[in-house]
Design a protein around this motif. Structure first.
Motif, mmCIF file in Angstrom:
data_model
loop_
_atom_site.group_PDB
_atom_site.id
_atom_site.type_symbol
_atom_site.label_atom_id
_atom_site.label_comp_id
_atom_site.label_asym_id
_atom_site.label_seq_id
_atom_site.Cartn_x
_atom_site.Cartn_y
_atom_site.Cartn_z
ATOM 1 N N SER A 12 6.281 -25.689 77.138
ATOM 2 C CA SER A 12 4.355 -25.004 77.241
ATOM 3 C C SER A 12 3.605 -25.359 78.381
ATOM 4 C CB SER A 12 4.133 -24.947 76.172
ATOM 5 O OG SER A 12 4.663 -24.542 75.050
ATOM 6 N N GLN A 49 -5.773 -21.431 66.900
ATOM 7 C CA GLN A 49 -4.129 -21.286 66.833
ATOM 8 C C GLN A 49 -3.951 -22.332 66.070
ATOM 9 O OE1 GLN A 49 -3.813 -22.066 71.357
ATOM 10 N NE2 GLN A 49 -2.876 -19.486 71.142
ATOM 11 N N GLY A 85 -0.736 -16.625 73.113
ATOM 12 C CA GLY A 85 -0.228 -17.431 72.878
ATOM 13 C C GLY A 85 0.530 -17.671 71.934
ATOM 14 N N LEU A 86 -0.147 -17.514 70.922
ATOM 15 C CA LEU A 86 0.865 -17.754 69.727
ATOM 16 C C LEU A 86 2.118 -16.960 69.573
ATOM 17 C CD1 LEU A 86 -1.815 -17.812 66.774
ATOM 18 C CD2 LEU A 86 0.208 -19.779 67.401
ATOM 19 N N SER A 116 4.458 -18.172 72.247
ATOM 20 C CA SER A 116 5.021 -19.195 71.886
ATOM 21 C C SER A 116 6.146 -19.371 70.806
ATOM 22 C CB SER A 116 4.412 -19.938 71.555
ATOM 23 O OG SER A 116 3.744 -21.305 72.634
ATOM 24 N N CYS A 133 2.635 -23.606 66.237
ATOM 25 C CA CYS A 133 0.631 -22.543 65.862
ATOM 26 C C CYS A 133 0.059 -24.058 66.743
ATOM 27 C CB CYS A 133 1.066 -22.090 65.376
ATOM 28 S SG CYS A 133 1.855 -20.552 64.748
ATOM 29 N N LEU A 168 0.198 -26.342 69.561
ATOM 30 C CA LEU A 168 -0.129 -25.256 70.796
ATOM 31 C C LEU A 168 -1.760 -25.274 70.813
ATOM 32 C CD1 LEU A 168 0.487 -23.316 73.494
ATOM 33 C CD2 LEU A 168 0.330 -21.440 71.266
ATOM 34 N N ASN A 188 -3.901 -26.476 73.755
ATOM 35 C CA ASN A 188 -4.885 -25.923 74.759
ATOM 36 C C ASN A 188 -6.720 -26.662 74.455
ATOM 37 O OD1 ASN A 188 -3.239 -23.336 75.381
ATOM 38 N ND2 ASN A 188 -2.954 -22.777 73.287
ATOM 39 N N CYS A 239 1.091 -20.751 77.047
ATOM 40 C CA CYS A 239 1.406 -20.565 75.642
ATOM 41 C C CYS A 239 2.760 -20.950 75.970
ATOM 42 C CB CYS A 239 1.336 -19.590 74.898
ATOM 43 S SG CYS A 239 2.090 -18.607 76.512
#
Length: 483
Positions: free
Chosen positions: A68, A101, A231-232, A235, A256, A259, A263, A275
């Protein structure tokens, strides 16, 4: 956790993990720099982000061996905010996106990604490819002959070198060859140094320089939500790819949350949100990466390379990065989906095309996915509703009119259910409604059954409902009128 399980999760083979992480890093550098100028920020912002995200998510993520970093999809969403309000607001939006997230994972909403159909995912990928390619146009429109020549040479290296050897990533060779050629020949082309500052030290911790008030929240709320959702989605898609490549499961909810934490950390260290990176992750797995060590080493090795090789990286021609992004765009696009439009149901193709159209028109990946998901839901609802039917059986010996209901009765089919009963044919006659082959799903379905029964009784019919399954009976007993 036992030592054997810990080793399996972190490093089944330490040399293989380090080698795979190094390969992923070499594949990561040019794309991160390229994504940085897509977002309109200094390369250091993307590189700091990638370093921090890789280190943090190696511990917090739910999918071992996944890479990521600062990604093109997030860069595309972030670019308008950077252009209108500057980097500080982007960092604040990234931190807020990370919190969203984290909440997404803690509430165990990772399962919601299952509602994103294959057609929407394909549309998302194709739209991402189109937007990445479109972002390269400003570097090509009005470019001189040297720039176009280097672009053609770069693409030739990227696509032809893998036919000879895969020992070294062809994008890295493209960068080296074009950089040496441009420097030796003194070609008049723009370099990475012209794009902004490269890192020369470790990133520094600090809160983004924005006012902590409602005005700031209003500015960053929608971009943060878009960054979080994009991003979710990417990913989760990347994690699914690794699951299939390695035949191992992963924790989507932990991914989730992980991440989000990564972030938030990246934003506090001056980096853009990121991500999962599909291309780099696949490279990592194919070169033997299976554990978290490969992810951790990819981040650490990235910073080492960038600090040590800064004088050389600053001289990389921008057109080399453009060539890489053109390759990324072409490889990201699902070319098979064009052939699939002939074979697939028209509804599925329509959902894919609408997702692409909305995403490209708005330049908002989250908006395209949202419209695609809603459209998929509407089409699915209508399809299921059409499967509901009411057949009128021959009159029973005692004169009873029998209605046999099949399929699913819910909000979308409830009106069809009610319209199937004609009180003119059952005036003062006994009626039996057989729902053995039907299921009642919601309050609208219960109200529809109540409406039918009351109408028939109003016209003098004695009504009997038979065949209710256990779940439907419980729902009707709880929500029905009792009449």
């Amino acid at each position: 956790m036992s030592f054997s399980r810990l080793r399996a999760e972190w490093a089944p083979s330490i040399p293989r993990e380090l080698m795979a992480g190094a390969v992923a890093t070499f594949a990561l550098i040019p794309e991160v720099i390229a994504f940085s100028f897509v977002a309109g920020v200094d390369p250091s912002v993307g590189l700091f982000a990638s370093f921090v995200i890789s280190i943090v998510i190696a511990f917090t993520g739910g999918r071992p061996a996944m890479i990521s970093a600062a990604a093109g999809s997030v860069a595309l969403v972030a670019a308008p905010l950077v252009q209108s309000h500057g980097l500080a607001y982007l960092l604040a939006a990234g931190a807020l996106a990370g919190l969203v997230q984290v909440a997404f994972g803690l509430l165990r909403l990772g399962a919601l990604m299952r509602f994103v159909s294959s057609s929407v995912r394909t549309g998302f990928v194709n739209a991402l490819a189109i937007l990445i390619f479109a972002a390269q146009m400003p570097h090509l429109v009005g470019a001189n002959g040297a720039t176009w020549s280097l672009l053609i040479l770069g693409l030739a290296i990227i696509y032809l070198l893998p036919r000879l050897t895969s020992a070294v990533p062809s994008p890295l060779v493209c960068i080296v060859v074009l950089s040496v050629l441009a420097a030796v020949a003194g070609l008049p082309v723009k370099t990475v140094a012209d794009l902004g500052r490269l890192p020369d030290a470790l990133p520094m911790f600090g809160w983004p320089d924005v006012p902590l008030d409602l005005a700031t929240l209003r500015l960053i709320a929608l971009p943060a939500l878009a960054i979080a959702m994009v991003g979710l989605l990417e990913s989760m898609m990347t994690a699914k790819v690794v699951d299939e490549l390695t035949d191992t499961p992963s924790s989507k909810n932990r991914e989730c949350t992980g991440l989000g934490i990564a972030n938030v950390a990246a934003s506090l260290f001056g980096g853009i949100a990121g991500c999962g990176m599909i291309g780099q992750t696949v490279s990592n797995v194919r070169y033997g990466g299976r554990g978290r060590l490969s992810t951790l080493f990819a981040g650490a090795f990235l910073l080492i390379l960038m600090v040590l090789l800064k004088p050389w990286v600053s001289q990389v021609p921008v057109i080399a990065l453009v060539a890489i992004m053109v390759m990324v765009s072409a490889s990201t696009f699902d070319w098979g989906s064009l052939r699939g439009m002939v074979r697939h149901p028209r509804v599925s193709s329509a959902v894919m095309l609408v997702t692409v159209a909305v995403t490209v028109a708005t330049e908002n990946l989250a908006a395209g996915v949202a419209v695609g998901v809603m459209l998929s839901g509407v089409f699915f609802t209508f399809k299921v509703a059409r499967l509901m039917g009411v057949a009128i059986a021959d009159d029973a010996p005692d004169g009873t009119r029998v209605y046999r209901v099949t399929g699913q009765v819910f909000f979308a089919s409830a009106e069809l259910f009610v319209d199937a009963f004609d009180t003119r044919d059952t005036e003062n006659r006994p009626v039996r409604i057989d729902v053995t082959q039907a299921h009642f799903w919601d309050v609208t379905a219960v109200e529809a059954l109540d409406t039918v029964v009351q109408r028939l009784r109003k016209h003098g019919s004695v009504v009997e409902v038979v065949g209710l399954n256990a779940a439907s009976r419980v729902l009707i007993d709880r929500l029905g009128s009792g009449r």
